[in-house]
Design an enzyme around this catalytic site. Structure first.
Site, PDB file in Angstrom:
ATOM      1  N   CYS A  28      13.758  14.825  18.120  1.00 11.45           N
ATOM      2  CA  CYS A  28      15.018  15.432  18.705  1.00 11.45           C
ATOM      3  C   CYS A  28      16.148  15.208  17.842  1.00 11.45           C
ATOM      4  O   CYS A  28      17.230  15.773  18.098  1.00 11.45           O
ATOM      5  CB  CYS A  28      15.183  14.485  20.260  1.00 11.45           C
ATOM      6  SG  CYS A  28      13.990  14.896  21.358  1.00 11.45           S
ATOM      7  N   HIS A  48      22.877  14.597  21.911  1.00 14.12           N
ATOM      8  CA  HIS A  48      21.349  15.178  22.182  1.00 14.12           C
ATOM      9  C   HIS A  48      21.381  15.218  23.669  1.00 14.12           C
ATOM     10  O   HIS A  48      21.840  13.864  24.374  1.00 14.12           O
ATOM     11  CB  HIS A  48      20.206  14.191  21.595  1.00 14.12           C
ATOM     12  CG  HIS A  48      18.865  14.604  22.233  1.00 14.12           C
ATOM     13  ND1 HIS A  48      18.544  15.478  22.513  1.00 14.12           N
ATOM     14  CD2 HIS A  48      17.993  13.670  22.521  1.00 14.12           C
ATOM     15  CE1 HIS A  48      17.263  15.729  22.860  1.00 14.12           C
ATOM     16  NE2 HIS A  48      16.762  14.582  22.834  1.00 14.12           N
ATOM     17  N   ASN A  60      15.630  18.208  28.750  1.00 14.73           N
ATOM     18  CA  ASN A  60      15.540  17.827  27.299  1.00 14.73           C
ATOM     19  C   ASN A  60      15.021  19.037  26.447  1.00 14.73           C
ATOM     20  O   ASN A  60      13.720  18.920  26.522  1.00 14.73           O
ATOM     21  CB  ASN A  60      14.990  16.302  27.165  1.00 14.73           C
ATOM     22  CG  ASN A  60      14.924  15.905  25.750  1.00 14.73           C
ATOM     23  OD1 ASN A  60      15.125  16.724  24.792  1.00 14.73           O
ATOM     24  ND2 ASN A  60      14.562  14.499  25.652  1.00 14.73           N
TER      25      ASN A  60
HETATM   26  N1  ACO Z   1       9.810  10.655  40.618  1.00 15.78           N
HETATM   27  C1  ACO Z   1       9.959   9.358  41.202  1.00 15.78           C
HETATM   28  N2  ACO Z   1       9.562   8.301  41.123  1.00 15.78           N
HETATM   29  C2  ACO Z   1       9.509   8.178  39.744  1.00 15.78           C
HETATM   30  C3  ACO Z   1       9.374   9.029  38.534  1.00 15.78           C
HETATM   31  C4  ACO Z   1       9.509  10.417  39.311  1.00 15.78           C
HETATM   32  N3  ACO Z   1       9.494  11.526  38.455  1.00 15.78           N
HETATM   33  N4  ACO Z   1       9.033   8.386  37.453  1.00 15.78           N
HETATM   34  C5  ACO Z   1       8.988   7.102  37.765  1.00 15.78           C
HETATM   35  N5  ACO Z   1       9.249   6.941  39.045  1.00 15.78           N
HETATM   36  C6  ACO Z   1       8.994   5.567  39.564  1.00 15.78           C
HETATM   37  C7  ACO Z   1       8.119   4.794  38.869  1.00 15.78           C
HETATM   38  O1  ACO Z   1       6.931   4.571  38.996  1.00 15.78           O
HETATM   39  C8  ACO Z   1       8.859   3.204  39.130  1.00 15.78           C
HETATM   40  O2  ACO Z   1       8.485   3.078  40.452  1.00 15.78           O
HETATM   41  P1  ACO Z   1       8.025   1.152  40.924  1.00 15.78           P
HETATM   42  O3  ACO Z   1       9.518   0.610  40.824  1.00 15.78           O
HETATM   43  O4  ACO Z   1       7.529   1.339  42.312  1.00 15.78           O
HETATM   44  O5  ACO Z   1       7.146   0.840  39.622  1.00 15.78           O
HETATM   45  C9  ACO Z   1      10.564   3.645  39.607  1.00 15.78           C
HETATM   46  O6  ACO Z   1      10.510   5.012  39.621  1.00 15.78           O
HETATM   47  C10 ACO Z   1      11.304   3.346  38.329  1.00 15.78           C
HETATM   48  O7  ACO Z   1      10.982   3.894  37.153  1.00 15.78           O
HETATM   49  P2  ACO Z   1      11.561   3.539  35.764  1.00 15.78           P
HETATM   50  O8  ACO Z   1      10.419   3.981  34.711  1.00 15.78           O
HETATM   51  O9  ACO Z   1      11.886   2.147  35.714  1.00 15.78           O
HETATM   52  O10 ACO Z   1      12.808   4.415  35.856  1.00 15.78           O
HETATM   53  P3  ACO Z   1      13.921   4.410  34.862  1.00 15.78           P
HETATM   54  O11 ACO Z   1      15.128   4.300  35.568  1.00 15.78           O
HETATM   55  O12 ACO Z   1      13.708   3.805  33.671  1.00 15.78           O
HETATM   56  O13 ACO Z   1      13.884   6.076  34.633  1.00 15.78           O
HETATM   57  C11 ACO Z   1      13.613   7.517  32.705  1.00 15.78           C
HETATM   58  C12 ACO Z   1      12.880   6.558  33.744  1.00 15.78           C
HETATM   59  C13 ACO Z   1      14.191   8.615  33.275  1.00 15.78           C
HETATM   60  C14 ACO Z   1      12.333   8.245  32.064  1.00 15.78           C
HETATM   61  C15 ACO Z   1      14.308   6.704  31.702  1.00 15.78           C
HETATM   62  O14 ACO Z   1      13.482   5.781  31.203  1.00 15.78           O
HETATM   63  C16 ACO Z   1      14.547   7.531  30.424  1.00 15.78           C
HETATM   64  O15 ACO Z   1      15.350   8.497  30.640  1.00 15.78           O
HETATM   65  N6  ACO Z   1      13.998   7.067  29.322  1.00 15.78           N
HETATM   66  C17 ACO Z   1      14.514   7.810  28.138  1.00 15.78           C
HETATM   67  C18 ACO Z   1      13.663   9.125  28.160  1.00 15.78           C
HETATM   68  C19 ACO Z   1      14.204  10.040  26.769  1.00 15.78           C
HETATM   69  O16 ACO Z   1      15.253  10.319  26.680  1.00 15.78           O
HETATM   70  N7  ACO Z   1      12.966  10.536  26.010  1.00 15.78           N
HETATM   71  C20 ACO Z   1      13.297  11.526  25.137  1.00 15.78           C
HETATM   72  C21 ACO Z   1      13.446  11.136  23.878  1.00 15.78           C
HETATM   73  S1  ACO Z   1      14.051  12.233  22.774  1.00 15.78           S
HETATM   74  C22 ACO Z   1      12.465  12.966  21.889  1.00 15.78           C
HETATM   75  O17 ACO Z   1      12.391  12.713  20.702  1.00 15.78           O
HETATM   76  C23 ACO Z   1      11.727  13.746  22.746  1.00 15.78           C
END
Ligand code: ACO
Length: 367
Positions: free
Chosen positions: A113, A253, A283
């Protein structure tokens, strides 16, 4: 030493839209969770006949139109993509052929990215060195092809699309002012597409195990992103002898609204100085920065004379920032029509392929 100005811009997204409600029928998720955790409402998904090169060419034609430049005026094409059309040939070569940019050298740059920032910097350095005059930088993605549509932790995040900038040499001060590029391969595992490369070539087992899909440790990437975004922006500003007070816009980004909020807190800047459109595209990896820029221009936000910081992060791990003084197109000569070159390019490409086949038959017989 010439300056490297951004003189053209364009974007292209596929028409089909996938909303959070649509996703909630595919995996165990819901609109409320996705919006609260990411800020995303919907994303565009490529049709079967749309590819990184075709979306990239659409964006490039628009950028060339703004810059009033013919494809044949281009010296260099850098394409950056996290979902390239092939391992090789480079997607940049497919774009070069489809545009009819017959004089341009073309190659792909892989920095996930952060790719658009790295690629802009490379194009600007080539212009400043005096070795080229006109460059095209394309960020283009059909990441939907690498999503596991059963994995709710990744498939809700990404969308497809393309953005392109034209960079040109000019004696007029301004354009790209500074850039920083960083990498830390020790974090390679936190975001990857594990199979299909030399480490884990594609086999029935890798396909069965879904190793050709995007794998991500979301929490780890989140922590990394919030740590580096603001810092990189500061570094680029320092090199350009600027402070946040000199800046009209930050174009980050577009991965997650909360990550952008945290960068704003770090930089002590109000959120309304950030261009944000993650809610409508998700994204789009390398394409997110140029797509956000094009929308900011079309809304009348980004204007000639504004100073802007582009900042990004991604797999690798990679991160970086770039400052620029926005100038707009250079004074134009006679209007050119880049679209016509695309049509000619199709005929020329077909002709070259036929010649190669005939040569193969003739020389094959002789040997
Ligand atoms: N819908 C509902 N519940 C979900 C979902 C979903 N889509 N995904 C995960 N959950 C649940 C999990 O299972 C977890 O449940 P639990 O507490 O019972 O175990 C709970 O929601 C919390 O999950 P987390 O992973 O802790 O959620 P978080 O607040 O960290 O958000 C996210 C997850 C959105 C992926 C976040 O971590 C994030 O944005 N990370 C950065 C990702 C990113 O930017 N990636 C791209 C990089 S750029 C590139 O090079 C491609």
């Amino acid at each position: 030493m010439p300056y490297a100005h951004i003189t053209g811009w364009g974007m292209s997204v596929p028409e089909p839209v996938l909303t959070n409600d649509d996703l909630s029928k595919m995996v165990d998720t819901n609109d409320e969770w996705i919006r609260a955790r990411t800020g995303i409402r919907e994303r565009h998904i490529a049709r079967d006949n749309e590819f990184p090169s075709t979306l990239g060419v659409n964006a490039a034609i628009k950028a060339l139109q703004v810059a009033n430049l013919r494809p044949t005026d281009l010296d260099l094409i850098i394409c950056t993509s996290s979902s390239p059309e092939y391992f090789f040939p480079a997607t940049a070569c497919l774009i070069q052929d489809q545009l009819g940019a017959s004089k341009a050298g073309a190659f792909d740059l892989l920095a996930a990215c952060t790719g658009f920032i790295f690629a802009m910097n490379m194009a600007a350095q080539s212009i400043r060195s005096g070795s080229i005059k006109n460059a095209l930088v394309v960020g283009t993605e059909t990441l939907s092809r690498f999503m596991n549509w059963k994995d709710r932790s990744t498939c809700i995040l990404f969308g497809d699309g393309a953005g392109a900038f034209v960079l040109q040499a000019s004696d007029q001060p301004g354009g790209i002012l500074s850039a920083v590029m960083h990498s830390d391969g020790s974090g390679a595992d936190s975001l990857s597409l594990p199979a299909g490369g030399a480490r884990l070539p594609a086999t029935e087992a890798t396909v069965h195990d879904g190793k050709h899909f995007v794998h991500m440790d979301g929490k780890e990437v989140y922590r990394f992103a919030t740590r580096v975004m603001g810092h990189a922006a500061h570094e680029a500003l320092d090199i350009a002898n600027l402070t946040t007070d000199d800046i009209q816009w930050i174009i980050p980004h577009q991965a997650n609204y909360r990550i952008i909020e945290s960068a704003a807190r770090y930089l002590k800047m109000p959120l309304d100085k950030f261009v944000i459109n993650v809610e409508r595209y998700g994204n789009t990896s390398t394409a997110s920065i140029p797509i956000a820029t094009v929308e900011a221009i079309e809304k009348g936000q980004l204007k000639a004379g504004d100073k802007v910081v582009f900042v990004g992060f991604g797999a690798g791990l990679t991160w970086g920032a770039l400052t620029a003084e926005w100038s707009g197109p250079l004074p134009a000569g006679r209007a050119v029509h880049p679209e016509q070159y695309r049509r000619l390019a199709r005929v020329r490409s077909l002709y070259r392929r036929i010649v190669r086949i005939i040569e193969g038959i003739i020389f094959g017989r002789e040997s």
